[in-house]
Design an enzyme around this catalytic site. Structure first.
Site, PDB file in Angstrom:
ATOM      1  N   ARG A 161       9.235   3.647  58.292  1.00 38.07           N
ATOM      2  CA  ARG A 161       9.109   2.635  57.598  1.00 38.07           C
ATOM      3  C   ARG A 161       7.942   1.904  57.702  1.00 38.07           C
ATOM      4  NH1 ARG A 161      13.426   2.644  53.752  1.00 38.07           N
ATOM      5  NH2 ARG A 161      14.935   2.058  56.064  1.00 38.07           N
ATOM      6  N   TYR A 207      20.825   5.998  48.719  1.00 41.36           N
ATOM      7  CA  TYR A 207      21.038   4.536  48.988  1.00 41.36           C
ATOM      8  C   TYR A 207      21.051   3.676  47.922  1.00 41.36           C
ATOM      9  CZ  TYR A 207      19.296   7.199  53.049  1.00 41.36           C
ATOM     10  OH  TYR A 207      19.081   7.506  53.921  1.00 41.36           O
ATOM     11  N   CYS A 263      20.680  18.562  37.583  1.00 43.58           N
ATOM     12  CA  CYS A 263      21.290  18.497  36.327  1.00 43.58           C
ATOM     13  C   CYS A 263      22.460  17.419  37.314  1.00 43.58           C
ATOM     14  CB  CYS A 263      22.017  19.600  36.237  1.00 43.58           C
ATOM     15  SG  CYS A 263      22.395  19.371  34.874  1.00 43.58           S
TER      16      CYS A 263
HETATM   17  N1  LLP Z   1      14.735   4.790  65.814  1.00 39.68           N
HETATM   18  C1  LLP Z   1      15.986   5.449  65.683  1.00 39.68           C
HETATM   19  C2  LLP Z   1      16.664   5.959  66.993  1.00 39.68           C
HETATM   20  C3  LLP Z   1      16.339   5.938  64.443  1.00 39.68           C
HETATM   21  O1  LLP Z   1      17.893   6.142  64.252  1.00 39.68           O
HETATM   22  C4  LLP Z   1      15.322   5.163  63.393  1.00 39.68           C
HETATM   23  C5  LLP Z   1      15.974   5.259  61.995  1.00 39.68           C
HETATM   24  C6  LLP Z   1      14.696   4.746  63.721  1.00 39.68           C
HETATM   25  C7  LLP Z   1      14.292   4.236  64.721  1.00 39.68           C
HETATM   26  C8  LLP Z   1      13.372   4.070  62.583  1.00 39.68           C
HETATM   27  O2  LLP Z   1      13.891   3.281  61.766  1.00 39.68           O
HETATM   28  P1  LLP Z   1      12.982   2.245  60.448  1.00 39.68           P
HETATM   29  O3  LLP Z   1      11.999   1.227  61.259  1.00 39.68           O
HETATM   30  O4  LLP Z   1      12.433   3.384  59.714  1.00 39.68           O
HETATM   31  O5  LLP Z   1      13.598   1.627  59.371  1.00 39.68           O
HETATM   32  N2  LLP Z   1      16.679   7.356  55.054  1.00 39.68           N
HETATM   33  C9  LLP Z   1      16.962   5.778  55.333  1.00 39.68           C
HETATM   34  C10 LLP Z   1      16.642   5.350  57.021  1.00 39.68           C
HETATM   35  C11 LLP Z   1      17.336   6.264  57.865  1.00 39.68           C
HETATM   36  C12 LLP Z   1      16.870   5.786  59.521  1.00 39.68           C
HETATM   37  C13 LLP Z   1      17.964   6.371  60.095  1.00 39.68           C
HETATM   38  N3  LLP Z   1      17.410   5.636  61.950  1.00 39.68           N
HETATM   39  C14 LLP Z   1      16.281   5.659  54.462  1.00 39.68           C
HETATM   40  O6  LLP Z   1      15.625   6.178  53.436  1.00 39.68           O
HETATM   41  O7  LLP Z   1      16.225   4.034  54.107  1.00 39.68           O
END
Ligand code: LLP
Length: 406
Positions: free
Chosen positions: A272, A312, A339
């Site tokens: 992110r 979320y 819908c």
């Molecule tokens: N490493 C692992 C093992 C992970 O499972 C994840 C994210 C990351 C790194 C990266 O995380 P980040 O830096 O992006 O927070 N769809 C959700 C987020 C799900 C993240 C899952 N794992 C959202 O839109 O908030």
């Protein structure tokens, strides 16, 4: 020195430019700015100069983003065989690619073990069971063990990972598992440990992250002889306009302190943080409906375009790009065309008296936006363009929806 602010807010994007892109390419439309990905990568590198930094592809796998990240020298953290393939296709050298298998389907293992015959990447297992399946397929490369650190953090329970039993070998068993791998499978090269607290970690969750790093550093020392210890991604970004950005230097400093004493290299894998503020979603107002409770604004993007609010309760900044600045603000509920009651992008957003045809911009849409888009309700997925108007992904058509059935 070029300016590299810790966050690009929605108000920093030129409304004129965004209006022009919406006019040229239609809506809903994702706009991604690869230059901002580069800036975010530079800030991460600056804050963590000693760390091995990889990009967690799952946040955004468009080729334009992957090639940009690759050009900054970061590695690729992949969650599936598809992501591994995308990383390699985008030019990541195999030694910078890691595949962290979560309950991997047989097809994923077949694919990556086949790839591993010609590419030297790292496979991360979260269960001895996966190791057996790799050995059955003749895998004999670099291995990392995912640990369940017993401490989690994140913006929502659904993305708080570190203490969820489905991820990783329980902390107390991890050293034993590593010892067993070393004695029983000498053909494999145990090079790392891995853990991930969760996603969207804010300043308030930092103590949980620090504890995770401390535990992983201690475990790394106990196991010994490792190249790296990965402490996951999860760095949050400010979704609300009044929310301060994460103090990355402070996080880095805390991480370093918690990691002291471990001689393996620290590895981080943000998704992110690299891409959220490189993207906006543009959508058009299709309906304005006064109701006793609120004014319902219908838009042409919904939970199939941007799932985060429905899944979320995520809040994204939304602004009108209208030029008419004499309009009175109105409290609105912004709903998509799906819908389902969940198809609401914002329940209470103040906007200058929206009119049909207005274009609205949604901020911080570069991470987990297009990536989580679907065709539910037979809605073709949106187009993606760069901030300078080049095509990143074409808009799907209705005939794309049935392509696989023909
Ligand atoms: N490493 C692992 C093992 C992970 O499972 C994840 C994210 C990351 C790194 C990266 O995380 P980040 O830096 O992006 O927070 N769809 C959700 C987020 C799900 C993240 C899952 N794992 C959202 O839109 O908030």
């Amino acid at each position: 020195m070029t300016e590299n602010p810790p966050v690009r807010r929605l108000s920093d994007w030129s409304p004129k430019r965004l209006r022009a892109l919406a006019g040229e390419h239609g809506t809903p439309l994702y706009v991604l700015d690869p230059d901002r990905v580069r800036e975010n990568a530079a800030r991460l590198r600056g804050a963590f100069p000693e760390a091995d930094v990889s990009y967690a592809l799952k946040a955004n796998t468009t080729r334009a983003v992957l090639e940009t990240v690759e050009s900054t020298g970061l590695g690729a953290e992949c969650a599936s065989a598809g992501e591994v393939q995308r990383a390699i296709d985008a030019g990541f050298p195999a030694h910078r690619v890691r595949y962290t298998a979560v309950n991997p389907p047989a097809r994923d293992l077949d694919h990556v073990v086949e790839l591993a015959q010609s590419h030297d990447f790292v496979l991360t297992i979260g269960a001895l069971d996966t190791l057996d399946r790799l050995l059955d397929r003749g895998y004999a490369g670099r291995l990392c063990v995912r640990v369940n650190p017993g401490v989690g953090a994140g913006h929502h329970a659904k993305v708080t990972t570190g203490d969820a039993p489905q991820f990783g070998v329980p902390y107390d068993r991890a050293a034993g598992v590593c010892a067993r791998i070393r004695t029983e499978t000498p053909a494999l090269d145990l090079v790392g440990l891995h853990a991930h607290a969760g996603s969207g970690i804010s300043g308030e969750d930092l103590s949980a992250h620090r504890e995770l790093v401390r535990r992983m550093g201690a475990l790394g020392s106990e196991v010994g002889g490792l190249d790296f210890v990965a402490v996951g991604g999860g760095f949050g970004v400010p979704y609300r306009p009044d929310e301060p950005p994460l103090d990355l230097d402070a996080v880095a400093e805390e991480t370093r302190e918690a990691f002291e004493g471990c001689d393996a290299q620290l590895a981080i894998e943000p998704g992110r943080y690299l891409v959220a503020d490189c993207g906006v979603l543009l959508m058009s107002v299709t309906a304005v409906k006064p109701t006793p409770e609120t004014t319902v604004i219908g838009v042409d993007a919904g939970m199939t375009t941007l799932l985060r609010p429905a899944l979320y309760d995520a809040v994204h900044e939304i602004r009108s790009l209208t030029e008419e600045n004499d309009r009175v603000d109105r409290s609105c509920l912004i709903a998509g065309p799906i819908c389902e009651t969940a198809d609401v992008l914002d329940r209470d957003r103040s906007l200058p008296d929206p009119q049909r045809g207005d274009v609205l911009a949604v901020g911080n849409a570069g991470a987990y936006g297009y990536e989580m888009a679907s065709q539910y309700n037979s809605r073709p997925r949106p187009a993606v363009v760069s901030a300078t108007g080049e095509r990143i992904a074409r808009r799907e058509t209705v005939s794309d929806l049935t392509r696989l059935e023909r």
